[in-house]
Scaffold this active site. Sequence first.
Site, short mmCIF file in Angstrom:
data_model
loop_
_atom_site.label_atom_id
_atom_site.label_comp_id
_atom_site.label_asym_id
_atom_site.label_seq_id
_atom_site.Cartn_x
_atom_site.Cartn_y
_atom_site.Cartn_z
N LYS A 169 0.83 -1.21 0.00
CA LYS A 169 0.00 0.00 0.00
C LYS A 169 0.86 1.26 0.00
CE LYS A 169 -2.25 -0.75 3.88
NZ LYS A 169 -1.72 -2.06 4.31
N ARG A 173 -9.08 1.73 9.28
CA ARG A 173 -8.64 0.38 9.63
C ARG A 173 -9.67 -0.36 10.45
NH1 ARG A 173 -2.79 1.10 9.17
NH2 ARG A 173 -1.62 -0.75 9.69
N ARG A 230 11.47 -6.40 4.99
CA ARG A 230 11.43 -4.95 5.08
C ARG A 230 12.23 -4.42 6.27
NH1 ARG A 230 5.48 -2.32 5.05
NH2 ARG A 230 5.51 -2.99 7.22
N ARG A 260 11.36 -3.10 9.25
CA ARG A 260 10.96 -1.96 10.06
C ARG A 260 10.93 -2.40 11.53
NH1 ARG A 260 5.43 0.32 7.99
NH2 ARG A 260 4.62 -0.69 9.85
N ARG A 287 -0.27 -8.18 13.73
CA ARG A 287 -0.82 -7.22 12.76
C ARG A 287 -1.71 -7.90 11.74
NH1 ARG A 287 4.62 -4.98 11.48
NH2 ARG A 287 3.78 -4.11 9.59
#
Length: 196
Positions: free
Chosen positions: A14, A89, A136, A138, A149
Amino acid sequence: MTQIIFLGPPGAGKGTQAARIAEQENIPHISTGNILRSHVAEATDLGIQAKSYMDRGDLVPDQLILDMVRQRLAEDDAQTGWILDGFPRNIAQADFVQGLLQQQITVVGATLPGNDLLVINLEVPDEILVQRLLARGRQDDNEETIRRRLQVYREQTAPLIQFYQDQKQLVSVDGDASMDVVTDKLLDVIASTKVP
Ligand code: AMP
């Protein structure tokens, strides 16, 4: 007025895609995750309150998020359109967006309720999501937080797919392809939904 919501699980791409589309369409890319991370980095009151939720992979309470979004959408650059990435969300946040759009209609005298909103659901299979998130790196991309998540996404965010389908505002796009292929598909979808 181009108003786009990017739906999709964490790791669907996204953020990357929303940034590209925003540049092409010349509208701001508004990522609630990015705004929250800068609050955390600057240790603002909001950042301090949000951090523990983010570290766990839980949603930051609506009460904190809604004010933040209201302020961001009131800024000058957001008056001709926006792309929301990571918001709404949950259903309460989606109701908040409906309220904002309704207000716009009253003020601007637009046509049908929510007529201008396009909701793009970026679809990517679960096993690809986990691979992408782990790559990724993070701070909240460790295995435990990722699992949480994804669970939060399924429980609280995925019901928005039906919500926007019922309003005939949803378009699903296959996000399991190269970045450029996905961007091209998204630009096509956006072009085809624009009223001439
Ligand atoms: P993201 O960058 O969109 O993956 O968001 C990172 C984290 O920020 C999420 O795991 C949540 O803790 C928090 N967050 C971002 N957007 C929202 C939102 N709309 N509502 C609640 N929490 C959010």
